[in-house]
Design a protein around this motif. Sequence first.
Motif, mmCIF file in Angstrom:
data_model
loop_
_atom_site.group_PDB
_atom_site.id
_atom_site.type_symbol
_atom_site.label_atom_id
_atom_site.label_comp_id
_atom_site.label_asym_id
_atom_site.label_seq_id
_atom_site.Cartn_x
_atom_site.Cartn_y
_atom_site.Cartn_z
ATOM 1 N N GLU A 5 46.952 37.059 42.723
ATOM 2 C CA GLU A 5 47.407 37.744 43.933
ATOM 3 C C GLU A 5 46.245 38.472 44.602
ATOM 4 N N PHE A 6 46.092 38.243 45.907
ATOM 5 C CA PHE A 6 45.164 39.012 46.726
ATOM 6 C C PHE A 6 45.990 40.029 47.514
ATOM 7 N N HIS A 7 45.588 41.291 47.444
ATOM 8 C CA HIS A 7 46.352 42.333 48.138
ATOM 9 C C HIS A 7 45.423 43.144 49.044
ATOM 10 N N ARG A 8 45.537 42.922 50.347
ATOM 11 C CA ARG A 8 44.841 43.676 51.385
ATOM 12 C C ARG A 8 43.316 43.701 51.168
ATOM 13 N N ILE A 9 42.753 42.509 50.901
ATOM 14 C CA ILE A 9 41.314 42.397 50.646
ATOM 15 C C ILE A 9 40.524 42.561 51.945
ATOM 16 N N GLY A 10 39.487 43.388 51.901
ATOM 17 C CA GLY A 10 38.594 43.571 53.038
ATOM 18 C C GLY A 10 37.150 43.471 52.601
ATOM 19 N N LYS A 11 36.306 42.873 53.458
ATOM 20 C CA LYS A 11 34.881 42.766 53.156
ATOM 21 C C LYS A 11 34.103 42.745 54.465
ATOM 22 N N ARG A 12 33.095 43.603 54.548
ATOM 23 C CA ARG A 12 32.288 43.678 55.758
ATOM 24 C C ARG A 12 30.815 43.483 55.421
ATOM 25 N N PRO A 18 26.823 43.435 57.502
ATOM 26 C CA PRO A 18 26.258 44.069 58.696
ATOM 27 C C PRO A 18 26.626 43.323 59.988
ATOM 28 N N GLY A 19 27.402 43.965 60.818
ATOM 29 C CA GLY A 19 27.796 43.385 62.101
ATOM 30 C C GLY A 19 28.948 42.416 62.047
ATOM 31 N N VAL A 20 29.482 42.124 60.878
ATOM 32 C CA VAL A 20 30.538 41.110 60.749
ATOM 33 C C VAL A 20 31.635 41.603 59.806
ATOM 34 N N GLN A 21 32.899 41.550 60.263
ATOM 35 C CA GLN A 21 34.046 41.815 59.398
ATOM 36 C C GLN A 21 34.486 40.471 58.830
ATOM 37 N N ALA A 22 34.016 40.144 57.618
ATOM 38 C CA ALA A 22 34.256 38.818 57.044
ATOM 39 C C ALA A 22 35.705 38.638 56.619
ATOM 40 N N LEU A 23 36.305 39.680 56.034
ATOM 41 C CA LEU A 23 37.700 39.643 55.603
ATOM 42 C C LEU A 23 38.380 40.942 56.024
ATOM 43 N N ASP A 24 39.616 40.821 56.498
ATOM 44 C CA ASP A 24 40.321 41.992 57.017
ATOM 45 C C ASP A 24 41.784 41.943 56.587
ATOM 46 N N ASP A 25 42.126 42.754 55.576
ATOM 47 C CA ASP A 25 43.518 42.922 55.163
ATOM 48 C C ASP A 25 44.180 41.601 54.749
ATOM 49 N N VAL A 26 43.497 40.844 53.886
ATOM 50 C CA VAL A 26 43.983 39.520 53.471
ATOM 51 C C VAL A 26 44.871 39.651 52.232
ATOM 52 N N SER A 27 46.096 39.135 52.346
ATOM 53 C CA SER A 27 47.051 39.174 51.228
ATOM 54 C C SER A 27 47.787 37.840 51.115
ATOM 55 N N PHE A 28 47.775 37.242 49.920
ATOM 56 C CA PHE A 28 48.597 36.071 49.606
ATOM 57 C C PHE A 28 48.510 35.838 48.106
ATOM 58 N N SER A 29 49.324 34.937 47.579
ATOM 59 C CA SER A 29 49.342 34.675 46.141
ATOM 60 C C SER A 29 49.205 33.178 45.866
ATOM 61 N N ILE A 30 48.789 32.861 44.636
ATOM 62 C CA ILE A 30 48.568 31.482 44.210
ATOM 63 C C ILE A 30 49.347 31.233 42.924
ATOM 64 N N GLU A 31 50.026 30.095 42.850
ATOM 65 C CA GLU A 31 50.856 29.770 41.694
ATOM 66 C C GLU A 31 50.015 29.231 40.541
ATOM 67 N N ARG A 32 50.491 29.471 39.342
ATOM 68 C CA ARG A 32 49.825 28.969 38.137
ATOM 69 C C ARG A 32 49.862 27.433 38.105
ATOM 70 N N GLY A 33 48.722 26.824 37.716
ATOM 71 C CA GLY A 33 48.662 25.381 37.547
ATOM 72 C C GLY A 33 48.774 24.579 38.827
ATOM 73 N N SER A 34 48.483 25.202 39.965
ATOM 74 C CA SER A 34 48.564 24.500 41.244
ATOM 75 C C SER A 34 47.175 24.277 41.818
ATOM 76 N N CYS A 35 47.098 23.392 42.804
ATOM 77 C CA CYS A 35 45.873 23.197 43.574
ATOM 78 C C CYS A 35 46.143 23.820 44.935
ATOM 79 N N HIS A 36 45.492 24.940 45.206
ATOM 80 C CA HIS A 36 45.780 25.736 46.392
ATOM 81 C C HIS A 36 44.653 25.563 47.409
ATOM 82 N N ALA A 37 44.960 25.045 48.579
ATOM 83 C CA ALA A 37 43.964 24.814 49.621
ATOM 84 C C ALA A 37 43.670 26.099 50.376
#
Length: 507
Positions: free
Chosen positions: A6-13, A15-34
Amino acid sequence: MSAFLEFHRIGKRFPGVQALDDVSFSIERGSCHALIGENGAGKSTLGKILAGIYQPDAGEIRLEGRAIAPASPLEARQLGIAMVHQELAFCPNLSVAENLCLGDLPRGRAGWVDRPALRARARTMLAAVGADLDPDRLIGSLTTGLEQLVQIAAAVGTGARLIVMDEPSSSLSAGETRELFRLVRELRDRGITLVYVSHRMEELFALCDTITVLRDGRHVATERIAETRPQRVVSQMIGRELRVQTPVHLTREPGAVQLSVRGLGSPGVFSGIDLDLRAGEIVGLAGLVGAGRSETLQAIFGLDPHATGEIRVKGQPLPVGSVTAALHARLGLVPEDRKRQGLVLGLSCRENTTLAALPGLTRFGWVHRRRERTLAQHYATQLRVKTPTIETIIGGLSGGNQQKVALAKWLARDCDVLLVDEPTRGVDVGAKAEIYPLLDELACQGKAILVVSSELPELIGLCRRILVMRAGRLVGEVPHTAATEATLMRLMAGVVEEERPARDGLE
């Protein structure tokens, strides 16, 4: 299936770029997630955070319900997380076994590396992914496909339960890609969870169970593959409907011959290449890996000192094997490997854009900085390069934006003949939709463009005619009106259709 990751409200900046902003979603066990999105959407950044290469500025990652924060790739590996990188990261002068065990070399009593144990462990890791390789073979001697396989073996061999694959097929041949697909399905069937980052829509829909779309660093949607379709995903990626337009240059008659090649050859690589390229047309060069396509472009540009034959530009002879002469004749080459051959990663966007145009921007040995900045800004705007400023170091940009600058370098020099090798390799559909009209516009302006591409739909949709190479020779020419993937593949593979007798007047 339960939520494995599970990703919960991930943020990453950066210099000069907001690469990730409030990213949340989940991935199931044993799956191939695109994981898909335009260049700069944050896909690779998210994968690197998971693999411990980057640390998030905000948010939380939970694995099997437990919060994790890997501060290094080693910590991620101890959690059962591994990453297969787009840019293969091995020591080419070491053996397969040494690379596989580099982080944990088996040692004997005196502290020396236990070579038999090293080889035995490497064979076990290779066997886990079905790789029949000599563990003593140097990594630098392997093909890209085999090197990719070793990298997957390194991930699986450490007991990874979760593997991030970042553009794993971007540099593979068709056969190597099929082998990769087989391996991905096998790993999923073993219960390993896969995060599959790619620009190639067809492979995502063939391999993956679920797809997450990112746009400008934000989460747009997570849906089951069975419940969505490619057109919907593309619209989610770029925030608009993608319209496919027929290139305008196809409706116009080409002008005079700009480039003429006769009897071009290079010992053991290709031979007998004859072609003409006219002003205002885009001509494709198709062929399987090893057919000699890239080598032909490099020889025309003067990069092959062993090349022989005759080259004329606008009727004037061009010395074979002279890059300087090619530049004076206003030829430009956008190479396949933009990072090693097309760009200087430590320089800024401005410096890379104007690198080939410096003679026209220099007076008495001094560069006219204002003109240089104006020129670089013009092409950054025209090509919609996503960068904080033109002074940003180009090594920090996404692959698609780097590719745009690699093309801008030759546009800034105002070349009459453009040799473009894999113009959209590693580029998302949104960036492709910008590069295609740009090439079309250049053709309409009278530029003569020769394009090498491994994507047949790209050549079919873009080119007036397509030349086909097989085993170092030109074996056919197909006009735009007759070009289909089946026709081109038959020529590329040397398959001749058998004539069948007509039956009952139906044929």
